[in-house]
Design a protein around this motif. Structure first.
Motif, PDB file in Angstrom:
ATOM      1  N   PHE A 133      33.876  31.076  37.508  1.00  0.00           N
ATOM      2  CA  PHE A 133      35.337  31.196  37.560  1.00  0.00           C
ATOM      3  C   PHE A 133      35.754  32.653  37.613  1.00  0.00           C
ATOM      4  O   PHE A 133      36.586  33.050  38.439  1.00  0.00           O
ATOM      5  N   TYR A 134      35.191  33.478  36.723  1.00  0.00           N
ATOM      6  CA  TYR A 134      35.621  34.868  36.612  1.00  0.00           C
ATOM      7  C   TYR A 134      35.373  35.639  37.904  1.00  0.00           C
ATOM      8  O   TYR A 134      36.251  36.340  38.410  1.00  0.00           O
ATOM      9  N   ASN A 173      38.957  34.105  39.669  1.00  0.00           N
ATOM     10  CA  ASN A 173      39.925  34.795  38.824  1.00  0.00           C
ATOM     11  C   ASN A 173      40.848  35.639  39.694  1.00  0.00           C
ATOM     12  O   ASN A 173      40.404  36.550  40.393  1.00  0.00           O
ATOM     13  N   GLN A 174      42.149  35.342  39.646  1.00  0.00           N
ATOM     14  CA  GLN A 174      43.100  35.989  40.538  1.00  0.00           C
ATOM     15  C   GLN A 174      43.070  37.512  40.404  1.00  0.00           C
ATOM     16  O   GLN A 174      43.182  38.237  41.389  1.00  0.00           O
ATOM     17  N   PHE A 191      47.120  41.258  35.021  1.00  0.00           N
ATOM     18  CA  PHE A 191      47.362  39.827  34.890  1.00  0.00           C
ATOM     19  C   PHE A 191      48.829  39.479  35.130  1.00  0.00           C
ATOM     20  O   PHE A 191      49.145  38.390  35.614  1.00  0.00           O
ATOM     21  N   ALA A 232      40.620  29.167  27.266  1.00  0.00           N
ATOM     22  CA  ALA A 232      40.253  29.300  28.684  1.00  0.00           C
ATOM     23  C   ALA A 232      39.692  28.008  29.249  1.00  0.00           C
ATOM     24  O   ALA A 232      39.766  27.759  30.455  1.00  0.00           O
ATOM     25  N   ASN A 275      39.928  27.328  33.210  1.00  0.00           N
ATOM     26  CA  ASN A 275      38.749  27.859  33.907  1.00  0.00           C
ATOM     27  C   ASN A 275      37.958  26.758  34.609  1.00  0.00           C
ATOM     28  O   ASN A 275      37.618  26.870  35.797  1.00  0.00           O
TER      29      ASN A 275
END
Length: 440
Positions: free
Chosen positions: A119-120, A124-125, A211, A274, A278
């Motif tokens: 995910f990260y 992750n945006q 963020f 998360a 996530n």
């Protein structure tokens, strides 16, 4: 919240202004939020990216100072004596392999931790927004791989100060979130405290800015534009982003001080939360890559089911299973549920990726991407080896480990470079043959 904790503890804000610790957290959170919010909302992604770069360099310098002065303090003026103390006393604390009773057992690497890392790095945006903003594929790869290099320094930058803090303060600290700022106040020379504070403040703003900018982007493109105004102009969309960013910033500043209630510390608290987003996000992305027919309704039902199940299992029923394992199990559940729902919830037209490179971005790989990736993977394995019972956590010498990893590193890079060179030669030969045929 983490920034407020640090500033409040390092400068003794409650004592300085004769206010409660809780009040000092609220005041500092709002000061950081207002400054960071103004910068992110009116500066945009470019301003955030520039500040991230500068603050990142400063943080590396400032962050490296703390282990240096901490070891010197622990060794009564000698860094070597400080190193000797942590490697000969309570050296079991150097073990990065969590036991079954620890908050994060090592077995979670193969379940939830693996999914969280996917995910990260892949969805992750805040990460991919920068990678996709690179001028070419090679530049994007360089950025991600350099970030990976810095990630390998975290045991030195973060875990080592925590270990020294344990040796100095023992269990005298009421809140584990206070360990780092208390250590900084204790070991850092006063003339350097201002510089470190500036580095820390910049890093906090960078995180908040990043963020906030990403959240506003997601709101505009995934919610506002497709639902309320599909044909909105860029100028109007930027105006909406500024408004939504302001609202998100205010909500963040209201929630942040309440994190004091996290009894296991900020890190674990955030990791537990998360799990709500996530896991389903990476499950949706994985299915989206591998399937062309499952529709959006199946995905939405899966997300709702995941959130309900995760909350029920971890917070209501409190099952006797580590929450990270729960996350890994729900990842499999999410994919299976989407596949089952997708058997009758299908798109009218199967999705096809556009073949044309409309952005005209150079999509050539960085020539050192594979060898650097190999070094990073080997470096991660090396860190886990020395921070295990085979290495320092067992009171053992690192000589054999260093020799083995040196051979693996040198041999692996040689093989990769040779194979890469061979592939390039074959490609060039095929291109030459093709050109000759066309000329004939």
């Amino acid at each position: 919240y983490s920034g407020a904790i640090a500033f409040s503890q390092m400068f003794d804000i409650p004592g300085l202004f004769n206010i409660s610790f809780n009040m000092s957290i609220w005041v500092i959170v709002w000061l950081i939020g207002i400054i960071g919010g103004i910068y992110a909302i009116f500066g945009g992604l470019k301003a955030v990216a520039v500040s991230d770069t500068l603050n990142g360099l400063a943080l590396i310098i400032g962050g490296a100072m703390i282990p240096f002065f901490a070891l010197k303090y622990l060794g009564d003026g000698s860094i070597l004596d400080g190193v000797s103390k942590i490697t000969t006393t309570h050296y079991d604390k150097l073990n990065a392999w969590g036991a079954a009773t620890d908050p994060v057992p090592w077995t979670t690497i193969f379940t939830g931790i693996m999914i969280v890392n996917f995910f990260y790095w892949a969805t992750n945006q805040a990460i991919i927004q920068r990678a996709l903003g690179a001028k070419s594929l090679a530049e994007g790869q360089k950025g991600i791989l350099i970030a990976g290099v810095f990630l390998l320094t975290l045991p030195f930058m973060l875990n080592l100060p925590g270990l020294v803090s344990f040796h100095i303060f023992g269990s005298s600290l009421n809140n584990i979130d206070l360990a780092y700022p208390t250590l900084v106040r204790e070991v850092l020379p006063k003339p350097l405290l201002g510089f470190f504070t500036a580095c820390l403040f910049g890093a906090i703003l960078s995180t908040f800015n990043s963020f906030l900018n990403s959240a506003a982007t997601l709101f505009c493109y995934d919610f506002y534009k497709p639902i309320f105004k599909k044909n909105i102009s860029d100028d109007d969309l930027i105006r909406v982003a500024k408004i939504s960013g302001t609202v998100i910033a205010i909500v963040s500043m209201l929630i942040a001080p309440m994190l004091q209630s996290g009894s296991d510390g900020l890190f674990l608290l955030l990791k537990r939360f998360a799990g709500f987003f996530n896991i389903p996000i990476i499950a949706l992305v994985a299915v989206g890559f591998l399937n062309k027919t499952i529709n959006g309704l199946a995905a939405r039902i899966t997300v709702i089911a995941h959130v309900t199940l995760y909350f029920s299992l971890v917070w209501i029923f409190k099952i006797n299973l580590n929450f990270v394992h729960v996350m890994g199990g729900l990842f499999v559940f999410d994919i299976l549920l989407m596949v089952i729902l997708g058997s009758f919830m299908k798109r009218e037209v199967p999705y096809e990726l556009p073949k044309e490179n409309k952005s005209h971005v150079d999509l050539s790989n960085w020539k050192y991407a594979f060898p650097v990736s190999y070094i990073l993977m080997l470096g991660l394995a090396y860190v886990y080896t020395i921070l295990s019972k085979v290495g320092l956590a067992g009171g053992n010498s690192l000589t054999i480990i260093n020799v083995v990893y040196f051979i693996l590193g040198a041999g692996g890079i040689f093989i990769i470079m040779k194979s890469t060179s061979s592939i390039k030669n074959n490609v060039n030969e095929n291109d030459q043959v093709s050109l000759e045929k066309n000329n004939i």
